[in-house]
Write a protein that holds these residues in place. Structure first.
Motif, PDB file in Angstrom:
ATOM      1  N   GLY B 127       0.805  -1.209   0.000  1.00  0.00           N
ATOM      2  CA  GLY B 127       0.000   0.000   0.000  1.00  0.00           C
ATOM      3  C   GLY B 127       0.844   1.267   0.000  1.00  0.00           C
ATOM      4  O   GLY B 127       0.330   2.372  -0.158  1.00  0.00           O
ATOM      5  N   HIS B 140      -1.707   4.225   0.424  1.00  0.00           N
ATOM      6  CA  HIS B 140      -2.970   4.237  -0.299  1.00  0.00           C
ATOM      7  C   HIS B 140      -4.216   4.016   0.551  1.00  0.00           C
ATOM      8  O   HIS B 140      -5.287   4.510   0.218  1.00  0.00           O
ATOM      9  CB  HIS B 140      -2.929   3.243  -1.463  1.00  0.00           C
ATOM     10  N   LYS B 141      -4.088   3.264   1.656  1.00  0.00           N
ATOM     11  CA  LYS B 141      -5.290   2.987   2.457  1.00  0.00           C
ATOM     12  C   LYS B 141      -5.384   3.918   3.654  1.00  0.00           C
ATOM     13  O   LYS B 141      -4.426   4.124   4.387  1.00  0.00           O
ATOM     14  CB  LYS B 141      -5.256   1.554   2.990  1.00  0.00           C
ATOM     15  N   GLN B 144      -3.639   3.460   7.338  1.00  0.00           N
ATOM     16  CA  GLN B 144      -2.307   2.855   7.298  1.00  0.00           C
ATOM     17  C   GLN B 144      -1.300   3.818   7.917  1.00  0.00           C
ATOM     18  O   GLN B 144      -1.460   5.038   7.845  1.00  0.00           O
ATOM     19  CB  GLN B 144      -1.884   2.572   5.862  1.00  0.00           C
TER      20      GLN B 144
END
Lengths: 130, 321
Positions: B127, B140-141, B144
């Motif tokens: 990610g 990306h998340k 995170q």
């Protein structure tokens, strides 16, 4: 004999860095201070405290003894968490075999010692209050 | 004569104690510069400093790219490579789980299993995307976060040693909270003697390693841990696939290698992997030796350490093929 010497200096500005010299009283010798910029420390015994910041369980006091412009002893007193002798040993990497095996440094020994260095730093600050 | 001028330092940085000894005409200056460099790196890499590169990336997770420094880019890149190589045994996006377990340390209760399972999907190094040309990074998340505990000190060590060389230092060691780097040999020509902490006996060593121009980095279950209400040891090296402290049959792994970044990352990887898988992983890593200490306190060393590892008496040592 390997003499354990630690030099800690105070870095102006971005807090947290300390250099000092500790002599091994047992051997009756004090380490020479390298030509490090060093504010004069008055002889005496100073006690510094550290609250423990986020986790109050880190609260402790440090007793610092200065003689002839050198730190000759540091004791961690009033520690809520741990055996203070163990902490001090870890702080100065004192292990039983260190001298017999002529060890220079140790891998793996860590200590979240910010609390202890903080109280030592606070003790040192008091030396200037005289 | 001036070449053997010795300087030492000891200060607090990167959430631990950093000690160093160097010999050379400019030793004192080198140590002072190194202290400044350590603080500079901490300001970039620590997720506990609000304006650090890592903190900004963490705050922008699921949102936008963040510009980062060359150093941050380099650490993230190396961590990513190791994550790919180890198939996720090292995963710097482990921060949400680290926080959960840290909270547990305060209460001496292990986190709720449901909560761990909820956070596990956030632990995904894939990610994290890096833009090398634009010097930027993005998670990306949402939710995170990066924690460089498994590799950050290693990186700092390599940087400090580079700095020493700039000051013509050819004999020194740096110890960043147990991450040891050696530069050259001691002034008397002998190798540096690096003690390996005994994983179960405070204030004792289990053995020593001779080192010259090598990093000696140890990951162990005795460094930061708590005992839960059942009396079970809960240590700080989490297995990214389970969300729990790794249980691989090992209590300590020491890596001896040229690069301290690699040594730091690998010690984490091999601790989570265990001895069998660890040996396999080492096969494709050049110039790297390892010491595995299992739960029976038997020490297993790779063949390359046969002459440089010395156990203290009563310790059983096995040499791996």
């Amino acid at each position: 004999m390997v003499i354990l010497g630690i030099v800690i200096f105070l870095v102006v500005g971005m807090g947290g860095a300390l250099l000092f010299t500790e002599g091994e009283r047992r051997e009756g010798k004090n380490l020479p201070i390298d030509n490090v910029d060093f504010k004069r420390l008055d002889d005496g015994t100073y006690i510094g405290e550290y609250e423990g910041g986020k986790y109050k369980w880190r609260a402790n006091k440090a007793k610092v003894t200065i003689k002839s412009n050198k730190i000759t002893d540091i004791e961690i007193i009033e520690d809520k968490v741990s055996n203070t002798t163990e902490i001090k040993n870890k702080l100065f990497q004192r292990v039983i075999e260190k001298q017999s095996l002529q060890v220079d440094t140790i891998s793996g020994a860590t200590i979240t010692s910010k609390a202890y260095l903080k109280s030592i730093e606070n003790a040192l600050k008091k030396t200037k209050e005289k | 004569m001036l070449k053997n001028v010795e300087a030492q330092s000891c200060y607090y940085g990167m959430d631990t104690v950093i000690t160093s000894k160097a010999y050379g005409r400019y030793a004192k200056r080198a140590l002072k510069a190194a202290a400044k460099e350590a603080l500079r790196l901490e300001k970039l890499l620590s997720r506990f400093i609000p304006e650090s590169d890592i903190s900004r990336i963490n705050r922008s997770a699921g949102l936008n790219w963040e510009q980062i420094s060359d150093d941050t880019l380099e650490v993230l890149s190396q961590a990513g490579k190791l994550s790919n190589y180890s198939k996720g045994l090292l995963d710097i996006t482990i921060a949400p789980l680290v926080d959960l377990w840290r909270a547990g340390k305060d209460t001496l209760e292990i986190p709720d299993d449901l909560r761990i399972k909820q956070l596990l999907p956030l632990v995904d190094h894939k990610g994290l995307e890096l833009n090398f040309h634009g010097k930027a990074a993005i998670l990306h998340k949402t939710g995170q976060a990066i924690d460089l505990g498994g590799i950050g000190k290693g990186y700092a060590g390599d940087k400090l040693l580079k700095l020493y060389k700039k000051y013509d230092i050819s004999s020194a060691f740096v110890n960043i909270g147990g991450n040891v780097l050696t530069l050259g040999r001691k002034p008397d020509g002998s190798k540096w003697q690096v003690g390996i902490s005994h994983p179960r006996e405070e204030n004792h060593l289990i053995g020593t390693v001779e080192a010259a121009d090598k990093a000696v980095v140890t990951s162990g279950d005795y460094q930061r841990y708590f005992k839960d209400s059942q009396g079970k040891r809960q240590h700080h090296i989490l297995d990214p696939s389970t969300g729990y402290p790794a249980e691989s049959g090992l209590v300590s792994v020491t890596i001896v290698s040229d690069s301290s970044t690699a040594a730091d990352g690998l010690s984490t990887v091999l601790f989570v992997a265990g001895k069998e898988q660890g040996i396999e992983l080492l096969k494709n890593v050049p110039n790297t030796e390892a010491i595995f200490i299992d739960t029976d306190l038997v020490v297993h060393i790779t063949a390359g350490l046969t002459d440089c590892f010395h156990a203290v008496r009563d310790i059983k040592v096995k040499v791996l093929n």
